[in-house]
Design a protein around this motif. Sequence first.
Motif, PDB file in Angstrom:
ATOM      1  N   MET A 145     -33.264 -38.764  13.391  1.00 24.38           N
ATOM      2  CA  MET A 145     -31.932 -38.895  13.859  1.00 24.38           C
ATOM      3  C   MET A 145     -31.939 -39.804  15.000  1.00 24.38           C
ATOM      4  O   MET A 145     -32.701 -39.466  15.978  1.00 24.38           O
ATOM      5  CB  MET A 145     -31.538 -37.618  14.178  1.00 24.38           C
ATOM      6  CG  MET A 145     -30.034 -37.559  14.599  1.00 24.38           C
ATOM      7  SD  MET A 145     -29.147 -35.872  14.859  1.00 24.38           S
ATOM      8  CE  MET A 145     -27.574 -36.281  15.294  1.00 24.38           C
ATOM      9  N   GLY A 146     -31.161 -40.884  15.027  1.00 26.39           N
ATOM     10  CA  GLY A 146     -31.131 -41.828  16.169  1.00 26.39           C
ATOM     11  C   GLY A 146     -30.036 -41.484  17.065  1.00 26.39           C
ATOM     12  O   GLY A 146     -29.261 -40.562  16.950  1.00 26.39           O
ATOM     13  N   TYR A 147     -29.855 -42.397  18.036  1.00 29.27           N
ATOM     14  CA  TYR A 147     -28.819 -42.093  19.093  1.00 29.27           C
ATOM     15  C   TYR A 147     -27.361 -42.974  18.710  1.00 29.27           C
ATOM     16  O   TYR A 147     -27.503 -43.956  17.948  1.00 29.27           O
ATOM     17  CB  TYR A 147     -29.487 -42.951  20.412  1.00 29.27           C
ATOM     18  CG  TYR A 147     -30.550 -42.226  20.996  1.00 29.27           C
ATOM     19  CD1 TYR A 147     -30.471 -41.015  21.834  1.00 29.27           C
ATOM     20  CD2 TYR A 147     -31.918 -42.514  20.500  1.00 29.27           C
ATOM     21  CE1 TYR A 147     -31.452 -40.437  21.948  1.00 29.27           C
ATOM     22  CE2 TYR A 147     -32.794 -41.925  21.041  1.00 29.27           C
ATOM     23  CZ  TYR A 147     -32.752 -40.814  21.822  1.00 29.27           C
ATOM     24  OH  TYR A 147     -34.064 -39.889  22.274  1.00 29.27           O
ATOM     25  N   ARG A 148     -26.397 -42.555  19.462  1.00 34.05           N
ATOM     26  CA  ARG A 148     -25.218 -43.215  19.085  1.00 34.05           C
ATOM     27  C   ARG A 148     -24.750 -44.051  20.489  1.00 34.05           C
ATOM     28  O   ARG A 148     -24.963 -43.538  21.717  1.00 34.05           O
ATOM     29  CB  ARG A 148     -23.952 -42.382  19.161  1.00 34.05           C
ATOM     30  CG  ARG A 148     -24.071 -41.432  18.039  1.00 34.05           C
ATOM     31  CD  ARG A 148     -22.747 -40.543  17.790  1.00 34.05           C
ATOM     32  NE  ARG A 148     -21.765 -41.286  17.050  1.00 34.05           N
ATOM     33  CZ  ARG A 148     -20.726 -41.071  17.844  1.00 34.05           C
ATOM     34  NH1 ARG A 148     -20.253 -40.403  18.480  1.00 34.05           N
ATOM     35  NH2 ARG A 148     -19.475 -42.207  17.102  1.00 34.05           N
ATOM     36  N   MET A 149     -25.040 -45.328  20.303  1.00 35.42           N
ATOM     37  CA  MET A 149     -25.288 -46.384  21.483  1.00 35.42           C
ATOM     38  C   MET A 149     -23.937 -47.134  21.591  1.00 35.42           C
ATOM     39  O   MET A 149     -23.532 -47.655  20.484  1.00 35.42           O
ATOM     40  CB  MET A 149     -26.516 -47.189  21.217  1.00 35.42           C
ATOM     41  CG  MET A 149     -27.741 -46.547  21.100  1.00 35.42           C
ATOM     42  SD  MET A 149     -28.507 -45.831  22.772  1.00 35.42           S
ATOM     43  CE  MET A 149     -28.525 -47.522  23.598  1.00 35.42           C
ATOM     44  N   VAL A 150     -23.787 -47.414  22.882  1.00 33.52           N
ATOM     45  CA  VAL A 150     -22.598 -48.594  23.373  1.00 33.52           C
ATOM     46  C   VAL A 150     -23.098 -49.742  23.836  1.00 33.52           C
ATOM     47  O   VAL A 150     -24.013 -49.326  24.907  1.00 33.52           O
ATOM     48  CB  VAL A 150     -21.479 -47.767  24.129  1.00 33.52           C
ATOM     49  CG1 VAL A 150     -20.420 -48.650  24.224  1.00 33.52           C
ATOM     50  CG2 VAL A 150     -21.035 -46.545  23.323  1.00 33.52           C
ATOM     51  N   VAL A 151     -22.730 -50.857  23.741  1.00 31.57           N
ATOM     52  CA  VAL A 151     -23.018 -51.869  24.419  1.00 31.57           C
ATOM     53  C   VAL A 151     -21.643 -52.551  25.071  1.00 31.57           C
ATOM     54  O   VAL A 151     -20.921 -53.050  24.311  1.00 31.57           O
ATOM     55  CB  VAL A 151     -23.624 -53.067  23.683  1.00 31.57           C
ATOM     56  CG1 VAL A 151     -24.035 -54.258  24.646  1.00 31.57           C
ATOM     57  CG2 VAL A 151     -25.168 -52.652  23.238  1.00 31.57           C
ATOM     58  N   VAL A 152     -21.524 -52.355  26.378  1.00 33.90           N
ATOM     59  CA  VAL A 152     -20.292 -52.826  27.069  1.00 33.90           C
ATOM     60  C   VAL A 152     -20.601 -54.196  27.766  1.00 33.90           C
ATOM     61  O   VAL A 152     -21.713 -54.511  28.310  1.00 33.90           O
ATOM     62  CB  VAL A 152     -19.896 -51.711  28.266  1.00 33.90           C
ATOM     63  CG1 VAL A 152     -18.481 -52.476  29.179  1.00 33.90           C
ATOM     64  CG2 VAL A 152     -19.756 -50.533  27.780  1.00 33.90           C
ATOM     65  N   GLY A 153     -19.512 -55.242  27.356  1.00 35.03           N
ATOM     66  CA  GLY A 153     -19.813 -56.635  27.688  1.00 35.03           C
ATOM     67  C   GLY A 153     -20.560 -57.038  26.637  1.00 35.03           C
ATOM     68  O   GLY A 153     -21.541 -58.144  26.964  1.00 35.03           O
ATOM     69  N   ALA A 154     -20.433 -56.881  25.394  1.00 34.44           N
ATOM     70  CA  ALA A 154     -21.254 -57.324  24.114  1.00 34.44           C
ATOM     71  C   ALA A 154     -20.960 -58.825  23.985  1.00 34.44           C
ATOM     72  O   ALA A 154     -22.136 -59.278  23.414  1.00 34.44           O
ATOM     73  CB  ALA A 154     -20.986 -56.518  23.174  1.00 34.44           C
ATOM     74  N   THR A 155     -19.964 -59.333  24.430  1.00 33.26           N
ATOM     75  CA  THR A 155     -19.681 -61.020  24.503  1.00 33.26           C
ATOM     76  C   THR A 155     -20.364 -61.790  25.050  1.00 33.26           C
ATOM     77  O   THR A 155     -20.690 -63.069  24.912  1.00 33.26           O
ATOM     78  CB  THR A 155     -18.187 -61.168  24.125  1.00 33.26           C
ATOM     79  OG1 THR A 155     -17.834 -60.610  25.258  1.00 33.26           O
ATOM     80  CG2 THR A 155     -17.758 -60.517  22.888  1.00 33.26           C
ATOM     81  N   GLY A 156     -21.020 -61.392  26.327  1.00 30.60           N
ATOM     82  CA  GLY A 156     -21.643 -62.020  27.074  1.00 30.60           C
ATOM     83  C   GLY A 156     -23.063 -62.357  26.871  1.00 30.60           C
ATOM     84  O   GLY A 156     -23.343 -61.875  26.038  1.00 30.60           O
ATOM     85  N   ASN A 157     -23.814 -63.179  27.939  1.00 34.47           N
ATOM     86  CA  ASN A 157     -25.189 -63.716  27.538  1.00 34.47           C
ATOM     87  C   ASN A 157     -25.927 -62.371  27.719  1.00 34.47           C
ATOM     88  O   ASN A 157     -26.743 -62.194  26.773  1.00 34.47           O
ATOM     89  CB  ASN A 157     -25.368 -64.562  28.729  1.00 34.47           C
ATOM     90  CG  ASN A 157     -25.034 -66.056  28.673  1.00 34.47           C
ATOM     91  OD1 ASN A 157     -24.391 -66.438  27.571  1.00 34.47           O
ATOM     92  ND2 ASN A 157     -25.027 -66.629  29.590  1.00 34.47           N
ATOM     93  N   VAL A 158     -25.783 -61.634  28.447  1.00 37.61           N
ATOM     94  CA  VAL A 158     -26.673 -60.370  28.420  1.00 37.61           C
ATOM     95  C   VAL A 158     -26.107 -59.385  27.597  1.00 37.61           C
ATOM     96  O   VAL A 158     -27.240 -58.716  27.042  1.00 37.61           O
ATOM     97  CB  VAL A 158     -26.731 -59.792  29.999  1.00 37.61           C
ATOM     98  CG1 VAL A 158     -27.374 -58.398  30.106  1.00 37.61           C
ATOM     99  CG2 VAL A 158     -27.144 -60.546  31.105  1.00 37.61           C
ATOM    100  N   GLY A 159     -24.967 -59.083  27.245  1.00 40.99           N
ATOM    101  CA  GLY A 159     -24.879 -58.162  26.145  1.00 40.99           C
ATOM    102  C   GLY A 159     -25.345 -58.527  24.849  1.00 40.99           C
ATOM    103  O   GLY A 159     -25.853 -57.731  24.266  1.00 40.99           O
ATOM    104  N   ARG A 160     -25.025 -59.838  24.715  1.00 40.13           N
ATOM    105  CA  ARG A 160     -25.329 -60.309  23.335  1.00 40.13           C
ATOM    106  C   ARG A 160     -27.078 -60.077  23.095  1.00 40.13           C
ATOM    107  O   ARG A 160     -27.895 -59.766  22.265  1.00 40.13           O
ATOM    108  CB  ARG A 160     -25.413 -61.875  23.223  1.00 40.13           C
ATOM    109  CG  ARG A 160     -23.956 -62.163  22.896  1.00 40.13           C
ATOM    110  CD  ARG A 160     -23.683 -63.623  22.979  1.00 40.13           C
ATOM    111  NE  ARG A 160     -22.090 -63.877  22.752  1.00 40.13           N
ATOM    112  CZ  ARG A 160     -21.617 -63.942  21.529  1.00 40.13           C
ATOM    113  NH1 ARG A 160     -22.359 -63.779  20.378  1.00 40.13           N
ATOM    114  NH2 ARG A 160     -20.178 -64.338  21.518  1.00 40.13           N
TER     115      ARG A 160
END
Length: 342
Positions: free
Chosen positions: A1-16
């Motif tokens: 079973m895995g984790y439910r993950m969120v990436v905030v700022g996903a469209t920026g350089n670091v988020g991508r």
Amino acid sequence: MGYRMVVVGATGNVGREMLNILAERQFPIEEIAAVASPRSTGDEIDFGDSGKVLKIRNIEHFDFAGWDMALFAAGSEVSKIHAPRSAAAGCTVIDNSSFYRMDPDVPLIVPEVNAQDIGSYSRKNIIANPNCSTAQMVVALKPLHDAARIKRVVVSTYQSVSGAGKSGMDELFEQSRNIFVGDSAEPNHFTKQIAFNVIPHIDVFLDDGSTKEEWKMVVETKKILDPKIKITATCVRVPVFVGHSESINIEFENELSAADAQRILREAPGVMLVDKREDGGYVTPVECVGEYATYISRVREDPTVENGLSLWCVSDNLRKGAALNAVQIAELLGRKHLKKAA
């Protein structure tokens, strides 16, 4: 079973880059959400090379309840508002902004250096990711500090424009093109022309004449590694798209030869020693792009102090300086505390 993950700022350089690295390292994920500002809502973004496409969700309306971890890469103002909201909902925050780094109740973590400090995350359910230039430097300093105890560090940085975001990269490209065709190269994002130039100024100036970027390197290194170490930094923006370089001079309490330092660094976690005393026997920013390691070259003894060494340190600032370190923190958190994955 895995984790439910969120990436905030996903469209920026670091988020991508966070999305790319989660996919590359096959992080155990049950579900992933890409979150950004309202203007990006509904846009689509690739989840690395997995073939999966994510639809951007609006940070203003996103409900963090039921999610396990949120990697924040959207700047201090977003973290100030939404990180506590995530943490209160039970979703542990790993924050790439500077907002929580010096909070005494928030651990500032580089897994190769101070993994043991991560347990205190439960105080606020938030973990801070250090500044890009600090992260690579402490990876280099840690094994040497363990061997001979560091007294003082003098560091000069050569920081790429990607550290200033997409607008910094665009400005370098546009100015370079304009200069070649004879057009104006007036600065817009930076304080002076960055193309074919260097700027000894990153972030705002402080009362003592240092910049905030230099201050960050000092206080973050002390928090992560050892508060007794004396540090002075000069941070310089250079016309390189990706990859930060650092010239580091170190004074130790105990003797440490260059040969012994090379041996120690060769075995150190997160470090790749490339130190041949010949033409091209060192690593430059172009060669570190897309790589995980912190590269060390030019290790040599400094005869001007009793126990001194100098070295050259290079790393991909979007990776070890930001996204990779955040994912490594998530991996560490999963192994040591959440322990949800099979």
